[in-house]
Write an enzyme that holds these catalytic residues in place. Sequence first.
Site, PDB file in Angstrom:
ATOM      1  CG  HIS A 149       9.957   8.400   3.177  1.00 38.07           C
ATOM      2  ND1 HIS A 149      11.292   8.815   3.510  1.00 38.07           N
ATOM      3  CD2 HIS A 149      10.584   7.397   2.959  1.00 38.07           C
ATOM      4  CE1 HIS A 149      12.111   7.880   3.742  1.00 38.07           C
ATOM      5  NE2 HIS A 149      12.534   7.065   2.722  1.00 38.07           N
ATOM      6  CD  GLU A 179      10.689   5.204  -1.667  1.00 37.42           C
ATOM      7  OE1 GLU A 179      10.263   5.237   0.105  1.00 37.42           O
ATOM      8  OE2 GLU A 179      11.550   6.001  -1.423  1.00 37.42           O
TER       9      GLU A 179
HETATM   10  C1  LIG Z   1      11.786   3.687   4.030  1.00 36.61           C
HETATM   11  C2  LIG Z   1      11.000   3.362   2.471  1.00 36.61           C
HETATM   12  O1  LIG Z   1      10.128   3.552   1.856  1.00 36.61           O
HETATM   13  N1  LIG Z   1      11.409   2.217   2.056  1.00 36.61           N
HETATM   14  C3  LIG Z   1      11.874   2.138   0.678  1.00 36.61           C
HETATM   15  C4  LIG Z   1      13.480   2.387  -0.172  1.00 36.61           C
HETATM   16  O2  LIG Z   1      14.598   1.329   0.639  1.00 36.61           O
HETATM   17  P1  LIG Z   1      15.129   0.689   1.136  1.00 36.61           P
HETATM   18  O3  LIG Z   1      16.520   1.124   1.484  1.00 36.61           O
HETATM   19  O4  LIG Z   1      14.072   0.655   2.277  1.00 36.61           O
HETATM   20  O5  LIG Z   1      15.148  -0.615   0.112  1.00 36.61           O
HETATM   21  P2  LIG Z   1      15.600  -2.071   1.285  1.00 36.61           P
HETATM   22  O6  LIG Z   1      16.424  -2.146   0.841  1.00 36.61           O
HETATM   23  O7  LIG Z   1      14.652  -2.301   2.374  1.00 36.61           O
HETATM   24  O8  LIG Z   1      14.094  -3.007  -0.146  1.00 36.61           O
HETATM   25  C5  LIG Z   1      13.189  -3.119  -0.065  1.00 36.61           C
HETATM   26  C6  LIG Z   1      12.676  -3.746   0.328  1.00 36.61           C
HETATM   27  O9  LIG Z   1      12.766  -5.361  -0.610  1.00 36.61           O
HETATM   28  C7  LIG Z   1      12.525  -6.376  -0.045  1.00 36.61           C
HETATM   29  N2  LIG Z   1      14.218  -7.533  -0.467  1.00 36.61           N
HETATM   30  C8  LIG Z   1      15.131  -5.684  -1.131  1.00 36.61           C
HETATM   31  C9  LIG Z   1      15.929  -6.718  -1.529  1.00 36.61           C
HETATM   32  C10 LIG Z   1      17.157  -7.835  -0.945  1.00 36.61           C
HETATM   33  O10 LIG Z   1      17.761  -8.194  -1.403  1.00 36.61           O
HETATM   34  N3  LIG Z   1      15.831  -8.839  -0.726  1.00 36.61           N
HETATM   35  C11 LIG Z   1      14.668  -8.479  -0.408  1.00 36.61           C
HETATM   36  O11 LIG Z   1      13.399  -8.984   0.487  1.00 36.61           O
HETATM   37  C12 LIG Z   1      12.609  -6.426   1.653  1.00 36.61           C
HETATM   38  O12 LIG Z   1      11.603  -6.749   1.811  1.00 36.61           O
HETATM   39  C13 LIG Z   1      12.752  -5.189   2.075  1.00 36.61           C
HETATM   40  O13 LIG Z   1      12.743  -4.588   2.287  1.00 36.61           O
HETATM   41  O14 LIG Z   1      12.815   2.457  -1.495  1.00 36.61           O
HETATM   42  C14 LIG Z   1      12.983   0.964  -2.211  1.00 36.61           C
HETATM   43  C15 LIG Z   1      12.659   1.083  -3.606  1.00 36.61           C
HETATM   44  O15 LIG Z   1      14.111   1.233  -4.040  1.00 36.61           O
HETATM   45  C16 LIG Z   1      11.884   0.105  -2.012  1.00 36.61           C
HETATM   46  O16 LIG Z   1      10.125   0.749  -2.412  1.00 36.61           O
HETATM   47  C17 LIG Z   1      11.161   0.421   0.171  1.00 36.61           C
HETATM   48  O17 LIG Z   1      10.334   0.086   0.755  1.00 36.61           O
END
Ligand SMILES: CC(=O)N[C@H]1[C@@H](OP(=O)(O)OP(=O)(O)OC[C@H]2O[C@@H](n3ccc(=O)[nH]c3=O)[C@H](O)[C@@H]2O)O[C@H](CO)[C@H](O)[C@@H]1O
Length: 442
Positions: free
Chosen positions: A321, A391
Amino acid sequence: METGRLENGMPCHNQKQAITSERRELEHAAKQVRFAGKSSSCSSTSADTARGGGRGGKGGGDAAAADGQDINSNCDIAKQIGPQLKLLPLNDQIRELQTIIRDKSTSRGDFVFSADRLAMEQGLRDCCRSIRIGKILIQSDEETQKAKVFYAKFPPDISRRKVLLMYPILNVSTTSRWLAPIVWENTFDQTVIDAIYKPQNITVATTVFAVGRYTRFLKDLLESAEQHFLVGYRVHYYLFTDLPDQVPVVKLGDGRKLTVIKTESSNRWQEISSRRMERIEKLIEEKLLHKVDYMFSLDVDSKFYAHWGAESLGDLVGVVHAWFFGLTRPQFTYERRPKSQAYIPYDEGDYYYGGAVFGGRPEKVLKLVQTCRRNLDIDRANQIEALWQEESHLNKYFLYNKPTKLLSPEYLWDDTKQRPSFMKVVRFTQVVKNYAEIRPNP
Ligand SMILES: CC(=O)N[C@H]1[C@@H](OP(=O)(O)OP(=O)(O)OC[C@H]2O[C@@H](n3ccc(=O)[nH]c3=O)[C@H](O)[C@@H]2O)O[C@H](CO)[C@H](O)[C@@H]1O
Ligand SMILES: [Mn+2]
């Protein structure tokens, strides 16, 4: 840190050598002053940018401040130490010298000339014979992962002196403790890699979830993937969404396919993110096992900027990460409550892996998603949700089932984070997003 003394008060015995132009070079080289073990110089004006934006307000800010590889944190350190520390910015002369020494076509003579000027030590000795030089070597301790001084030799009266800190050598590690490769630019030969994988005619399944407002990321992700992601290989995207109508039409290259799978929505983003594990589990069992060679799961709020090829393939692949690269165990945002199945004690852990990218052979990924799904279920029954949902569970899994290949943060960067100088390329990055606007719940 102070360079004034070099230009003004420093007694230079060999005045003939210290001609004006040489002095100017010395000054320029002195501006390469950096922290040992840190990646970049910085100016005080960039100190407040790009802090912890990718972590939705939990945990990330502190981590960013302590990130040994983060350009901004150097400035934070400068702030903490106070006005007696001066960081000098990188300038064009230094960039020119660095470009010359890295250029394949540079002659031996030019290389030596430029390398000498960058190294500076001999130049300083020649010019200012009375200068006292000390040395320090800091490395991470293999066991505790803490910074450890391996060697230090300073002039005895260093505390009273003005110190010019220069020429740190920064290494990134290219193998894990269990000898899995960590893939960085220049650690692989693409021609060789393609010569191995191309004849095998492999197929790589790639799962992407776009639920609710996250469908807006699809266009950029897919278009950039077609430009950079496993180009020339068979890629089969499996796109899970509750809004199939909003899937953009993207022109796919030869041998590339996209299947849309309708999936349920949820009013909690934590659920949407976590439920990926069970959906991938089902997909592998029903469609991928014994049919595709490799697979990846990718966050949709992402974009490819540069080559991501077959060097990324392996039995079990995790990515380090971006916000936690170079940090030590206690700083990782693992789940710390023993009640959760994702619990990792403070004295365990190798890396902090991002949930946004994992992959491998379908049978290996199946074990991973099955285990995480089961542990998520147990946590749900016990009414506990791990700090970073799936995660956290992924990190627990990788602790006891070590990835056979690690991708460096080149493969999971963050657009809000400044690229450190040792990182030559950003291949895949999390795009800037407004969490409040796109998520179904705070
Ligand atoms: C860079 C990284 O490692 N990111 C991780 C992190 O935050 P992130 O802030 O990257 O999470 P995020 O909001 O991108 O959600 C993860 C994924 O879930 C899906 N999604 C989520 C919300 C929604 O309303 N609709 C939807 O489709 C989408 O594919 C998104 O990319 O923590 C998350 C768990 O909390 C996930 O493990 C992410 O992979
Ligand atoms: Mn994301």
